[in-house]
Design an enzyme around this catalytic site. Structure first.
Site, mmCIF file in Angstrom:
data_model
loop_
_atom_site.group_PDB
_atom_site.id
_atom_site.type_symbol
_atom_site.label_atom_id
_atom_site.label_comp_id
_atom_site.label_asym_id
_atom_site.label_seq_id
_atom_site.Cartn_x
_atom_site.Cartn_y
_atom_site.Cartn_z
ATOM 1 N N SER A 571 0.812 -1.100 0.067
ATOM 2 C CA SER A 571 0.059 -0.052 -0.227
ATOM 3 C C SER A 571 0.807 1.257 0.106
ATOM 4 C CB SER A 571 -1.098 -0.079 1.044
ATOM 5 O OG SER A 571 -1.986 0.965 0.891
ATOM 6 N N ASP A 652 -8.847 -5.285 -5.580
ATOM 7 C CA ASP A 652 -8.312 -4.010 -4.878
ATOM 8 C C ASP A 652 -8.998 -2.672 -5.616
ATOM 9 O OD1 ASP A 652 -6.945 -2.175 -3.450
ATOM 10 O OD2 ASP A 652 -5.156 -2.685 -4.080
ATOM 11 N N HIS A 684 -7.289 -5.513 -1.449
ATOM 12 C CA HIS A 684 -6.073 -4.803 -1.043
ATOM 13 C C HIS A 684 -5.204 -5.747 -0.295
ATOM 14 C CE1 HIS A 684 -3.934 -1.062 -1.253
ATOM 15 N NE2 HIS A 684 -3.859 -0.693 0.227
#
Ligand SMILES: *[C@@H]1O[C@H](CO)[C@@H](O)[C@H](O)[C@H]1NC(C)=O
Ligand SMILES: *[C@@H]1O[C@H](CO)[C@@H](O)[C@H](O)[C@H]1NC(C)=O
Ligand SMILES: *[C@@H]1O[C@H](CO)[C@@H](O)[C@H](O)[C@H]1NC(C)=O
Ligand SMILES: *[C@@H]1O[C@H](CO)[C@@H](O)[C@H](O)[C@H]1NC(C)=O
Ligand SMILES: *[C@@H]1O[C@H](CO)[C@@H](O)[C@H](O)[C@H]1NC(C)=O
Ligand SMILES: *[C@@H]1O[C@H](CO)[C@@H](O)[C@H](O)[C@H]1NC(C)=O
Ligand SMILES: *[C@@H]1O[C@H](CO)[C@@H](O)[C@H](O)[C@H]1NC(C)=O
Ligand SMILES: *[C@@H]1O[C@H](CO)[C@@H](O)[C@H](O)[C@H]1NC(C)=O
Ligand SMILES: *[C@@H]1O[C@H](CO)[C@@H](O)[C@H](O)[C@H]1NC(C)=O
Ligand SMILES: *[C@@H]1O[C@H](CO)[C@@H](O)[C@H](O)[C@H]1NC(C)=O
Ligand SMILES: *[C@@H]1O[C@H](CO)[C@@H](O)[C@H](O)[C@H]1NC(C)=O
Ligand SMILES: *[C@@H]1O[C@H](CO)[C@@H](O)[C@H](O)[C@H]1NC(C)=O
Length: 720
Positions: A571, A652, A684
């Site tokens: 991320s 995601d 994600h």
């Protein structure tokens, strides 16, 4: 590849690992423990996956709070998803059975006694997949409960199995919130429902059925919804102990959902006689005082006279300080009235998460992240504004606390070396250790605090920064181990002393690395100034802090080999790996791992939570002065040259997979050794156990090859 190494085999064969991916992923996973009203036992669930049989086993277990003895409750965890204790009893329970013989896609509500679960009685057939049970035992003897489910616009609960099949698959939108996390928005919204079980009718469901408590709330921009998606659950609402009043959270109805984080606490009568009203929304005392952001965790005091909750200040910032508040509640003929709004410990420079009342309703036990662990604190309702709460816990991270009748706390905790600890913390500060997963679970044998250290160094803003060190289990003094430098996501997050089945630093270390996890600018738990400093500075302070951390390691940690190190992050951590790849520090690593990370910040408007990017890049993408262009890793692809492993998943929606594909295409067309791993069924993060095994195995294969810890790359990848 020896995929199904047994536990004993892995330890004996290598003599190196305390933990392998198979062991991490097949070890029992225990929920937090919930004490019964009299505080002598607690209930928790445990699930365990078998790679050998590809099956999952689950159980509800009982923890004796005096002896720590654990017994199986006999209640089927494959049939029962949720259990709550019945107030006013010692061992009475109400639970949701995930099946309904009469209504496909529905569930059933059962009443029973945890000591005799086979004698439980079905009391209500619910015609949709309701979850999130909360319960009150009223003076009439009737039981009032709350649950939640998706609902049609007319308020009726939505049951996907009974809904007519649409004739086309088109989705048509007219506002900017099309999808969130891993789900496309539909016309249905989540709602809290209330129902009564009548004592005089063997706890049968009252004829009024379930009432949608959000019906009638006015809105002009966003429909009210509770719990707030995607992570909201039963902590987004509460019922007063006498069953008369409800409180729940909904996002602001006069702001759009994609650009604002603001959410308010609504209170109203349980019987639905008045439409619930938000007391901390626009034009409230809270709002006038500048507290306009997201709210959370409404909790009635045991005497029913007060409600506590937290709220952030900024209406488009999700990582502001979550501050604690309390209001007085009274219920009369005119409905519910709220008064005496008061911030508690407003100068406490930490974000409150869990909220639990003391039995006397005079103070609150809260949890808050503090120096890379989550700790418990106590805050009296009568405290002065200058009050700074003391730390009640230490070393491990508190996941949940249950308050016992004598004000002791049942603490559910984790750390890097234990997936679950239970202990009782008495009011005098003494602890009674009840259970530690390490030492019980064969898969975790050998883990311990001896591999864990921290260091502090001065960051780019002159602030003391924290970093965690995790050594391999078989660490030998005077030997060196390649560095595994792992950057956390968020960026408003932290590397903490807590257990994870996704990024488990001991697992990485046991491949033969010293893992160092820095907490640079943007990190949480070290004060709001450090968190806030990342705004408009994604590539500056954090990068400089990470460089300074690396220099500290090189100069001061003699057991770390920085010449053969690897870099990894997910991320925002993945953004940072891409930023580093384009800058001088990128040349100091043999390989990089990027999981669902940002590659092109000028394409980031493909995300769903626009408030996040608008805040962090200091403006919309079309505003002068915003920093999307400035901190774009894409600007530095000319320097990319370190072998890189890219993971990006199809579900995601926070950061669409096109970003990871673009990165992989750049690496490949530049001739940089690289692999691309995609899971079509993950978002994600990776949750499937078999997927997680493949994720760990392939990442370790990659880093071990380039760092020199392992051999040749495997032949798992799809080639020409
Ligand atoms: C897998 O199944 C076999 C046969 O039923 C059983 O003996 C074994 O204990 C199971 N293994 C695990 C880890 O559950
Ligand atoms: C509700 O609480 C009372 C005591 O206050 C208790 O006698 C009763 O059994 C409780 N009801 C249920 C259904 O457990
Ligand atoms: C759950 O409900 C099913 C019927 O839908 C029933 O057969 C089963 O016994 C119930 N289990 C429990 C633990 O209540
Ligand atoms: C609400 O709408 C759904 C879907 O159209 C329908 O099935 C249901 O009967 C409606 N409920 C009421 C109370 O009208
Ligand atoms: C139970 O009490 C309710 C009022 O609380 C009443 O409406 C209902 O008829 C009673 N049911 C029985 C079976 O007595
Ligand atoms: C919605 O209502 C609020 C007042 O509650 C008002 O300030 C706002 O302008 C309205 N927005 C729209 C789009 O009508
Ligand atoms: C926490 O534990 C550390 C190490 O055991 C100790 O040095 C420190 O004093 C403790 N702090 C508190 C508040 O108990
Ligand atoms: C490690 O190195 C130091 C300094 O060279 C030496 O004194 C010590 O004995 C060594 N320790 C081991 C376990 O070899
Ligand atoms: C945070 O920064 C502000 C502004 O620079 C400063 O006044 C304040 O003292 C800082 N707070 C802490 C806790 O360091
Ligand atoms: C190494 O550690 C010392 C003592 O803590 C510190 O003063 C020095 O700055 C560190 N070196 C680097 C490069 O950070
Ligand atoms: C954000 O932008 C505003 C102008 O729009 C500017 O005043 C402010 O300093 C910027 N914030 C940061 C942290 O750069
Ligand atoms: C590449 O890196 C060097 C220093 O390592 C830097 O001077 C140069 O500006 C970088 N080029 C790009 C496009 O980022």
């Amino acid at each position: 590849m020896a995929r199904f190494l047994g536990i004993a085999a892995a330890l004996v064969a290598t003599g190196a690992y305390a933990i392998t991916p198979e062991q991490l992923l097949s070890a029992p996973r225990r929920s937090t423990a919930t004490p019964n009203p009299s505080g002598d036992i607690a209930l928790f669930s445990v699930t365990e996956y078998s790679f050998e049989n590809q099956t999952r086993a689950a159980a509800w277990q009982l923890l004796d709070l005096k002896t720590g003895a654990i017994t199986d409750s006999g209640l089927s965890a494959s049939e029962v998803d949720e259990v709550v204790w019945l107030p006013g009893t010692d061992t009475g329970i109400l639970y949701i059975n995930g099946t309904n013989e009469d209504v496909p896609g529905g569930v059933t509500l059962w009443i029973g006694d945890i000591k005799k679960p086979s004698e439980s009685k079905l009391v209500a057939s619910l015609d949709a997949p309701f979850t999130g049970l909360r319960v009150a035992n009223t003076s009439s003897g009737n039981i009032h409960f709350l649950v939640n489910a998706l609902a049609y616009e007319n308020g009726t609960a939505y049951n996907a199995e009974l809904a007519p099949k649409p004739r086309h698959s088109g989705r048509l939108y007219e506002n900017i919130y099309t999808r969130h996390w891993d789900t496309w928005l539909t016309k249905q919204r989540y709602a809290v429902f209330g129902g009564s079980l009548l004592a005089n009718a063997s706890y049968g469901l009252a004829g009024t059925g379930l009432r949608n408590l959000l019906q009638g709330i006015e809105y002009n921009v966003t429909k009210p919804e509770s719990p707030v998606q995607p992570f909201g659950g039963s902590t987004d609402y509460d019922i007063s102990p006498d069953g008369s009043t409800v409180a729940f959270l909904s996002k602001a109805t006069h702001l759009n959902k994609a650009e604002f984080t603001a959410s308010y606490i609504y209170v109203g009568p349980f019987d639905g006689s008045k439409v619930p009203v938000a007391f901390n929304g626009p034009e409230s005392e809270a709002s006038a005082g500048g507290h306009k952001g997201a709210s959370g965790n409404p909790k009635f005091s045991p005497d029913g006279s007060k409600l506590s909750y937290f709220q952030l200040d900024g209406d488009y910032y999700e990582s502001d300080r979550a501050k604690l508040y309390v209001v007085d509640i009274s219920t009369g003929v005119g409905g519910v009235s709220v008064s005496n709004w008061k911030p508690l410990a407003p100068n406490f420079d930490r974000s409150v998460s869990g909220i639990n009342w003391a039995p006397d309703s005079k103070s609150l036990f809260v949890t808050a992240e503090d120096y890379a662990i989550v700790r418990a604190f106590n805050i009296p309702v009568a405290s002065e504004a200058s009050f700074v709460p003391e730390r009640l816990t230490n070393v491990t991270s508190v996941t949940d606390i249950g308050v016992l009748p004598d004000s002791s706390l049942l603490v559910s905790a984790t750390s890097i070396w234990t997936s679950r600890d239970f202990y009782v913390l008495k009011a005098d500060g003494t602890q009674n250790a009840l259970f530690s997963a390490t030492g019980v679970d064969a898969q975790l044998a050998g883990l311990g605090s001896h591999t864990y250290e921290e260091f502090f160094y001065t960051g780019s803003l002159g602030i003391e920064l924290n970093a965690l060190i995790i050594k391999p289990s078989n660490f030998v003094e005077n030997k060196t181990y390649p560095l595994a430098y792992i950057i956390h996501g968020g960026p408003q997050g932290s590397n903490a002393n807590a257990w994870s089945t996704r990024w488990n630093p001991q697992l990485w270390a046991d491949q033969g690395y010293v893992v160092v996890e820095p907490n640079p600018s943007g990190s949480t738990g070290f004060g709001q100034n450090l968190t806030d400093s990342i705004q408009a500075n994604w590539g500056s302070y954090p990068y400089e802090d990470i460089v300074l951390g690396w220099e500290y390691i090189k100069e001061n940690l003699s057991f770390v080999d920085t010449d053969n190190g690897i870099l990894a992050g997910a991320s925002y951590g993945g953004y940072m790996t891409n930023w580093i790849q384009g800058h001088a520090l990128g040349r100091e690593f043999k390989a990089i791992v990027t999981h669902d990370g940002v590659f092109n910040t000028e394409a980031i408007y493909g995300t769903e939570e626009l408030w996040f990017v608008n805040h962090d890049f200091n403006g919309t993408i079309y505003e002068e002065g915003s920093t999307y262009k400035k901190w774009n890793p894409f600007n530095h692809i000319a320097n990319f040259s370190t072998p890189q492993f890219v993971v990006h998943n199809t579900l995601d929606y926070r950061l669409p997979e096109s970003d990871g594909l673009a990165l992989f295409n750049v690496l490949q067309s530049k001739g940089i050794p690289s692999r691309f791993l995609n899971f079509p069924d993950e978002n994600h993060q990776v949750f499937g156990v078999e997927n997680a095994l493949f994720w760990n195995t392939e990442i370790f294969n990659w880093i071990n090859h380039y760092s020199g810890v392992g051999g040749a790359l495997d032949d798992e990848a799809i080639g020409v």
